[in-house]
Design an enzyme around this catalytic site. Structure first.
Site, PDB file in Angstrom:
ATOM      1  N   GLY A  88      73.691  18.171  83.815  1.00  0.00           N
ATOM      2  CA  GLY A  88      74.686  19.165  83.442  1.00  0.00           C
ATOM      3  C   GLY A  88      74.515  19.808  82.080  1.00  0.00           C
ATOM      4  O   GLY A  88      75.333  20.638  81.683  1.00  0.00           O
ATOM      5  N   TRP A  90      72.375  22.063  80.959  1.00  0.00           N
ATOM      6  CA  TRP A  90      72.202  23.520  81.003  1.00  0.00           C
ATOM      7  C   TRP A  90      73.527  24.212  81.317  1.00  0.00           C
ATOM      8  O   TRP A  90      73.822  25.266  80.763  1.00  0.00           O
ATOM      9  CB  TRP A  90      71.132  23.894  82.029  1.00  0.00           C
ATOM     10  N   ASP A 156      66.023  24.015  86.000  1.00  0.00           N
ATOM     11  CA  ASP A 156      65.254  23.021  85.244  1.00  0.00           C
ATOM     12  C   ASP A 156      64.759  21.936  86.194  1.00  0.00           C
ATOM     13  O   ASP A 156      64.465  20.816  85.779  1.00  0.00           O
ATOM     14  CB  ASP A 156      66.129  22.417  84.139  1.00  0.00           C
ATOM     15  N   LYS A 196      61.557  26.116  85.061  1.00  0.00           N
ATOM     16  CA  LYS A 196      60.528  25.236  84.504  1.00  0.00           C
ATOM     17  C   LYS A 196      59.347  25.145  85.451  1.00  0.00           C
ATOM     18  O   LYS A 196      59.514  25.080  86.667  1.00  0.00           O
ATOM     19  CB  LYS A 196      61.107  23.832  84.285  1.00  0.00           C
TER      20      LYS A 196
END
EC number: 2.1.1.166
Length: 256
Positions: A88, A90, A156, A196
């Protein structure tokens, strides 16, 4: 944090005890060397300590903070989708930057939607859903939850490590491509996609796909990304929209 005798204890020291202020983790019976090294790295990581002090759920929060400091996509009023949002961090950053709580007077109020396969503890200001973004109809579900299209889709995510760098690279490239396909379906024209990826040579087709669909594509390794990691982040801005992208052969690349 330091280890052993403290400097200035009244006796002269050879200096060996002072050469390194890093925390050393003793190998425990039954603990793998890799686990010991990971724990030692965590204990000595300034971003880990900073995340604890500042209330973020993990050091990864600083990666998106640094990316946004440079590219300014998390603006007040923006609608954000965080794919694979656990734990959590981000989402926490996005909530603050897009003013999802409405606590910035005179600024537009944004929305933050986080989705993940697993349950995620509630995050003030974010709407969290348990969803497999690869499932059929996931894009329509996301738009329904948002009440429209998103300004930012970010990820991510990383596939579970196989222990083989080449395999892990191929897996994360495939994951980014899948996340990008969802982004194409839910983003507003002009929107941003952030993800990513692990460097490894197989990302060329993925990069070409992004360049056809976005006006600017940058590849960045933020300071919070560990120097010994092959991870980098792709920041694709200026989504062309589904119709415009079909006729575009190449976009603009701002760096590798």
């Amino acid at each position: 944090m330091s280890e052993g005798k403290k400097p200035g204890s009244g006796r002269k020291s050879s200096g060996r005890g002072q050469r390194d202020l890093r925390v050393r983790v003793k190998s425990a019976k039954g603990r793998k060397l890799s686990s010991t090294l990971w724990l030692e790295r965590q204990l000595n990581d300034p971003y880990v300590a900073r995340a604890k002090r500042e209330g973020y759920r993990g050091r990864a929060a600083y990666k998106i903070l640094e990316l946004d400091d440079k590219y300014r996509f998390l603006v007040p009023g923006a609608r954000v989708v965080d794919l694979g949002c656990a734990p959590g961090g981000w989402c926490q950053v996005a909530v603050a930057r897009v003013n999802a709580l409405g606590d910035k007077s005179g600024k537009k109020v944004g929305r933050v939607l986080g989705v993940d396969l697993q349950e995620v503890d509630p995050i003030p200001g974010a709407e969290i859903h348990q969803l497999d973004f690869l499932s059929e109809g996931a894009d329509e579900q996301v738009k329904a939850w948002l009440g429209g299209r998103a300004d930012v889709v970010m990820s991510d995510m990383a596939a579970a490590s196989s222990g083989h760098k080449g395999t892990d690279h191929l897996r994360i490239v495939a994951l980014v491509e899948a996340a990008a396909q969802l982004a194409f379906d839910v983003l507003e024209p002009g929107g941003t996609f952030v993800a990513k990826v692990l460097a490894g040579g197989a990302e060329n087709e993925m990069q070409a796909m992004l360049k056809r669909n976005f006006r600017k594509v940058a590849n960045v390794k933020p300071p919070a990304s560990r120097s010994d990691s092959s991870e980098k982040f792709v920041v694709a801005q200026g989504f062309r929209g589904r119709g415009d992208a079909e006729d575009v052969e190449n976009g603009e690349d701002d760096g590798a």
